[in-house]
Scaffold this active site. Sequence first.
Site, PDB file in Angstrom:
ATOM      1  CB  CYS A 167      38.300  33.500  48.582  1.00  0.00           C
ATOM      2  SG  CYS A 167      37.187  34.194  49.813  1.00  0.00           S
ATOM      3  CB  CYS A 187      36.931  38.275  48.162  1.00  0.00           C
ATOM      4  SG  CYS A 187      37.571  37.334  49.563  1.00  0.00           S
TER       5      CYS A 187
END
Length: 79
Positions: free
Chosen positions: A14, A11
């Site tokens: 991340c 995501c």
Amino acid sequence: MLTIKILGSGCANCKKLEAVAREAATQANVEAEFIKVTDMKEIMAYDVMSTPALVINEKVVSSGRIPATADVIKLLTAA
């Protein structure tokens, strides 16, 4: 050389954590290998309840948030 793992699904958070960790390694002049871990079974093996998580040399040092670059530098130099 340090082994730095970014645990998460890939995501936006991340990716931001990875960018912060790479910048911290550059600023601290630390040689590191970066590994992205997206497999949920592997992530669960680290006993992490929320992602993104930062692992340095197999030790979970942060999870569920994106630490500041300065904080990551401290973690890298302590490792």
